[in-house]
Motif scaffolding. Structure first.
Motif, PDB file in Angstrom:
ATOM      1  N   PHE A  27     -26.431 -52.676   6.770  1.00 49.38           N
ATOM      2  CA  PHE A  27     -26.380 -51.431   5.993  1.00 49.38           C
ATOM      3  C   PHE A  27     -24.939 -50.978   5.751  1.00 49.38           C
ATOM      4  N   ARG A  28     -24.751 -50.370   4.589  1.00 48.24           N
ATOM      5  CA  ARG A  28     -23.425 -49.850   4.229  1.00 48.24           C
ATOM      6  C   ARG A  28     -23.343 -48.352   4.501  1.00 48.24           C
ATOM      7  N   MET A  29     -22.120 -47.868   4.568  1.00 41.45           N
ATOM      8  CA  MET A  29     -21.845 -46.447   4.836  1.00 41.45           C
ATOM      9  C   MET A  29     -22.415 -45.598   3.701  1.00 41.45           C
ATOM     10  N   ALA A  30     -22.924 -44.391   4.047  1.00 42.44           N
ATOM     11  CA  ALA A  30     -23.413 -43.450   3.042  1.00 42.44           C
ATOM     12  C   ALA A  30     -22.768 -42.097   3.314  1.00 42.44           C
ATOM     13  N   GLY A  31     -22.834 -41.205   2.329  1.00 40.82           N
ATOM     14  CA  GLY A  31     -22.254 -39.876   2.501  1.00 40.82           C
ATOM     15  C   GLY A  31     -23.152 -38.819   1.890  1.00 40.82           C
ATOM     16  N   PHE A  32     -23.070 -37.611   2.415  1.00 41.27           N
ATOM     17  CA  PHE A  32     -23.878 -36.487   1.920  1.00 41.27           C
ATOM     18  C   PHE A  32     -23.017 -35.470   1.178  1.00 41.27           C
ATOM     19  N   LEU A  33     -23.588 -34.880   0.110  1.00 41.41           N
ATOM     20  CA  LEU A  33     -23.112 -33.614  -0.423  1.00 41.41           C
ATOM     21  C   LEU A  33     -24.206 -32.628  -0.048  1.00 41.41           C
ATOM     22  N   ARG A  34     -23.883 -31.589   0.612  1.00 40.03           N
ATOM     23  CA  ARG A  34     -24.887 -30.705   1.242  1.00 40.03           C
ATOM     24  C   ARG A  34     -25.812 -31.549   2.098  1.00 40.03           C
ATOM     25  N   SER A  35     -27.111 -31.585   1.852  1.00 43.44           N
ATOM     26  CA  SER A  35     -28.021 -32.308   2.752  1.00 43.44           C
ATOM     27  C   SER A  35     -28.656 -33.526   2.103  1.00 43.44           C
ATOM     28  N   SER A  36     -28.042 -34.046   1.026  1.00 44.73           N
ATOM     29  CA  SER A  36     -28.630 -35.255   0.456  1.00 44.73           C
ATOM     30  C   SER A  36     -27.572 -36.294   0.109  1.00 44.73           C
ATOM     31  N   PRO A  37     -28.002 -37.580   0.147  1.00 45.27           N
ATOM     32  CA  PRO A  37     -27.061 -38.672  -0.112  1.00 45.27           C
ATOM     33  C   PRO A  37     -26.437 -38.542  -1.497  1.00 45.27           C
ATOM     34  N   SER A  38     -25.169 -38.866  -1.586  1.00 46.79           N
ATOM     35  CA  SER A  38     -24.473 -38.874  -2.872  1.00 46.79           C
ATOM     36  C   SER A  38     -23.634 -40.139  -2.927  1.00 46.79           C
ATOM     37  N   PRO A  39     -23.743 -40.896  -4.052  1.00 53.06           N
ATOM     38  CA  PRO A  39     -23.070 -42.210  -4.108  1.00 53.06           C
ATOM     39  C   PRO A  39     -21.598 -42.136  -3.708  1.00 53.06           C
ATOM     40  N   LEU A  40     -21.190 -43.092  -2.902  1.00 50.54           N
ATOM     41  CA  LEU A  40     -19.785 -43.226  -2.498  1.00 50.54           C
ATOM     42  C   LEU A  40     -19.140 -44.272  -3.387  1.00 50.54           C
ATOM     43  N   LYS A  41     -17.991 -43.943  -3.956  1.00 48.98           N
ATOM     44  CA  LYS A  41     -17.260 -44.937  -4.732  1.00 48.98           C
ATOM     45  C   LYS A  41     -16.066 -45.386  -3.898  1.00 48.98           C
ATOM     46  N   THR A  42     -15.586 -46.592  -4.191  1.00 51.52           N
ATOM     47  CA  THR A  42     -14.460 -47.078  -3.380  1.00 51.52           C
ATOM     48  C   THR A  42     -13.264 -46.116  -3.475  1.00 51.52           C
ATOM     49  N   GLU A  43     -13.115 -45.419  -4.624  1.00 49.42           N
ATOM     50  CA  GLU A  43     -11.966 -44.498  -4.718  1.00 49.42           C
ATOM     51  C   GLU A  43     -12.164 -43.249  -3.862  1.00 49.42           C
ATOM     52  N   ASP A  44     -13.366 -43.075  -3.337  1.00 49.17           N
ATOM     53  CA  ASP A  44     -13.596 -41.933  -2.425  1.00 49.17           C
ATOM     54  C   ASP A  44     -13.112 -42.237  -1.022  1.00 49.17           C
ATOM     55  N   LEU A  45     -12.756 -43.496  -0.774  1.00 49.22           N
ATOM     56  CA  LEU A  45     -12.494 -43.926   0.593  1.00 49.22           C
ATOM     57  C   LEU A  45     -11.005 -43.992   0.903  1.00 49.22           C
ATOM     58  N   ILE A  46     -10.671 -43.649   2.138  1.00 49.08           N
ATOM     59  CA  ILE A  46      -9.273 -43.688   2.585  1.00 49.08           C
ATOM     60  C   ILE A  46      -9.264 -44.222   4.016  1.00 49.08           C
ATOM     61  N   PRO A  47      -8.268 -45.078   4.363  1.00 52.31           N
ATOM     62  CA  PRO A  47      -8.228 -45.547   5.756  1.00 52.31           C
ATOM     63  C   PRO A  47      -8.151 -44.340   6.691  1.00 52.31           C
ATOM     64  N   LEU A  48      -8.956 -44.341   7.736  1.00 56.29           N
ATOM     65  CA  LEU A  48      -8.972 -43.196   8.654  1.00 56.29           C
ATOM     66  C   LEU A  48      -7.665 -43.172   9.430  1.00 56.29           C
ATOM     67  N   PRO A  49      -6.866 -42.106   9.279  1.00 56.47           N
ATOM     68  CA  PRO A  49      -5.567 -42.079   9.967  1.00 56.47           C
ATOM     69  C   PRO A  49      -5.713 -42.165  11.485  1.00 56.47           C
ATOM     70  N   GLU A  50      -4.686 -42.690  12.108  1.00 53.13           N
ATOM     71  CA  GLU A  50      -4.670 -43.050  13.530  1.00 53.13           C
ATOM     72  C   GLU A  50      -5.136 -41.951  14.477  1.00 53.13           C
ATOM     73  N   PHE A  51      -4.712 -40.728  14.250  1.00 59.24           N
ATOM     74  CA  PHE A  51      -4.997 -39.668  15.220  1.00 59.24           C
ATOM     75  C   PHE A  51      -6.253 -38.884  14.874  1.00 59.24           C
ATOM     76  N   SER A  52      -7.092 -39.454  13.999  1.00 58.12           N
ATOM     77  CA  SER A  52      -8.378 -38.815  13.709  1.00 58.12           C
ATOM     78  C   SER A  52      -9.306 -39.024  14.895  1.00 58.12           C
ATOM     79  N   LYS A  53     -10.411 -38.293  14.938  1.00 59.94           N
ATOM     80  CA  LYS A  53     -11.370 -38.444  16.040  1.00 59.94           C
ATOM     81  C   LYS A  53     -12.675 -39.038  15.502  1.00 59.94           C
ATOM     82  N   LEU A  54     -13.419 -39.687  16.385  1.00 58.64           N
ATOM     83  CA  LEU A  54     -14.763 -40.179  16.050  1.00 58.64           C
ATOM     84  C   LEU A  54     -15.763 -39.520  16.994  1.00 58.64           C
ATOM     85  N   PHE A  55     -16.919 -39.117  16.451  1.00 62.33           N
ATOM     86  CA  PHE A  55     -17.964 -38.488  17.250  1.00 62.33           C
ATOM     87  C   PHE A  55     -19.266 -39.249  17.050  1.00 62.33           C
TER      88      PHE A  55
END
Ligand code: SF4
Length: 429
Positions: A27-55
């Motif tokens: 499965f590929r990554m998905a994203g929500f706008l409010r409470s429903s899936p909204s298509p992710l385009k490659t231009e929406d993506l950015i490498p997660l910077p080093e000091f970000s957190k994961l939960f």
């Protein structure tokens, strides 16, 4: 999107109940706008910077994208080598300066608790890296986590105590710097950039996402609220020292570890007058909810340089639902913004953004109208730190689709060329 494009998206992440994070093999990554899936385009993506957190989000399965069909699927479990693992959703909290474009895709239905206050963001994994759904709105080395090394901090605090002595406010800020890891508090002891001046214990609002006070039954507040009234003498002495010696100094009233500073407007006004008798250097700023225009006038008259007024929406009903104001209303906040600009303050809005609500057409219209009416200098596009499910439950219903945070930002830039967009307070002297 062609299936080919879908295959170019990062893989969905999931965690096991210990919080160990894995990338899903299909499965590929998905994203929500409010409470429903909204298509992710490659231009929406950015490498997660080093000091970000994961939960990981306990009890809640992730929703992934099937690259063959384009369908979204709740992925409750996975079988690897005959071992079945319950899948839990994963979200990121990006470094400061990034605006998230999508919320994480999560089935929150099993959840019976309130998530702590972070700006949960959609995240995936590809080519050995984590990818977040968002874009950078401002880079500022003064807020880059790389420039905050706590091995320097502790000796700096000892040196500060020896040089200037201490007091209740300094001791409070030592706790902010070492326990809450507040960058502004660290700057006081590292003698540079923006430093904090928390002074207020009370507030005339009850924000759903208040960092310093959360009611029973909600999540824990992120930090304890200051529990004493600092003296004018201590405020003035640490401010004058900092403004005179720090590069690009800013002293900021209104911090995450206090209530609403306008409840202490006399103390602030008196302190600013005394500071300005001793130094003309640097910027004195006020972060506030802007609820009391006449008190803004008093503080502005005392020598304030800039003001940052917070709001989650330019639509009164959305504002009321989040701030739950006591004895003031949205119109008072708008009046404070206009008054601040009229009085020559560098006027900023701390705009708490949420994908799917902030980028709705009615919201953009309301915001444009507010900016055109008041002439605001700078808009902070701040990701709102809150449990997405809680926020959506409390906000008024407007089913209109969001146009996307990146498109909304581009519209603001095009329509409001005199208003800067960013993420951090700006030195104005
Ligand atoms: S205005 Fe500030 S202190 Fe008051 S409730 Fe909101 S976040 Fe908390």
């Amino acid at each position: 999107m062609e299936n080919e494009d879908l295959r170019n998206l990062p893989y969905m992440l999931y965690a096991d109940k210990e919080g160990q994070i894995y990338d899903h093999p299909y499965f590929r990554m998905a994203g929500f706008l409010r409470s429903s899936p909204s298509p992710l385009k490659t231009e929406d993506l950015i490498p997660l910077p080093e000091f970000s957190k994961l939960f990981f989000i306990p009890d809640c399965p992730p929703i992934g994208l099937d690259p063959s069909t384009g369908a979204y699927k709740t992925v409750s479990e996975i079988e690897v080598d005959g071992v079945v693992t319950k899948c839990l959703a994963v979200a990121a909290f990006p470094e400061p300066g990034l605006v998230r474009s999508h919320l994480p895709a999560v089935d929150y239905s099993p959840k019976s608790y309130t998530l702590p206050m972070w700006a949960y963001t959609a995240v995936g994994f590809m080519d050995g890296s984590y990818w977040a759904a968002g874009f950078r709105i401002e880079y500022n080395h003064k807020w880059d986590p790389k420039n905050y090394d706590d091995r320097e901090l502790v000796p700096a605090i000892e040196k500060y105590r020896k040089e200037y002595g201490s007091g209740p406010l300094v001791e409070h800020l030592i706790n902010c710097a070492t326990v809450n890891h507040c960058f502004a508090a660290k700057n006081l002891f590292l003698k540079r950039w923006e430093a904090p001046l928390p002074v207020s214990q009370a507030c005339n609002a009850a924000c759903l996402g208040c960092l310093s006070f959360q009611s029973e039954g909600s999540c824990e507040a992120s930090q304890d609220r200051i529990c004493f009234r600092p003296s004018t003498r201590e405020i003035v002495s640490l401010s004058v020292t900092h403004l005179n010696q720090a590069p690009e100094p800013i002293m900021s009233f209104g911090q995450g570890c206090e209530g609403e500073p306008l409840t202490e407007y006399r103390l602030i006004a008196e302190s600013i007058r005394e500071i300005r008798k001793r130094t003309g250097k640097g910027t004195i700023n006020l972060n506030t909810n802007g609820s009391l225009p006449e008190r803004v006038r008093e503080v502005a008259n005392s020598g304030l340089d800039s003001i940052r007024i917070s709001m989650n929406s330019a639509r009164p009903e959305f504002y009321r639902a989040y701030y739950r104001p006591k004895n003031y209303d949205f119109e008072d906040v708008v009046e404070s913004i206009a008054l601040s600009k009229e009085m020559g303050l560098y006027t900023m809005i701390n705009y708490l953004v949420f994908p799917g609500i902030t980028d709705q057409e009615k919201e953009i219209e309301a915001l444009m109208g507010l900016i055109q009416k008041t002439g605001v200098n700078f808009i902070h596009l701040k990701n709102l730190d809150i449990d997405p499910q809680l926020y959506l439950e409390k906000m008024p219903t407007d089913p209109s689709p969001g146009i996307g945070m990146r498109r909304m930002t581009a519209m603001l830039k095009a329509e409001l060329p005199d208003t800067k967009l960013g993420y951090f307070n700006q030195p104005v002297r």
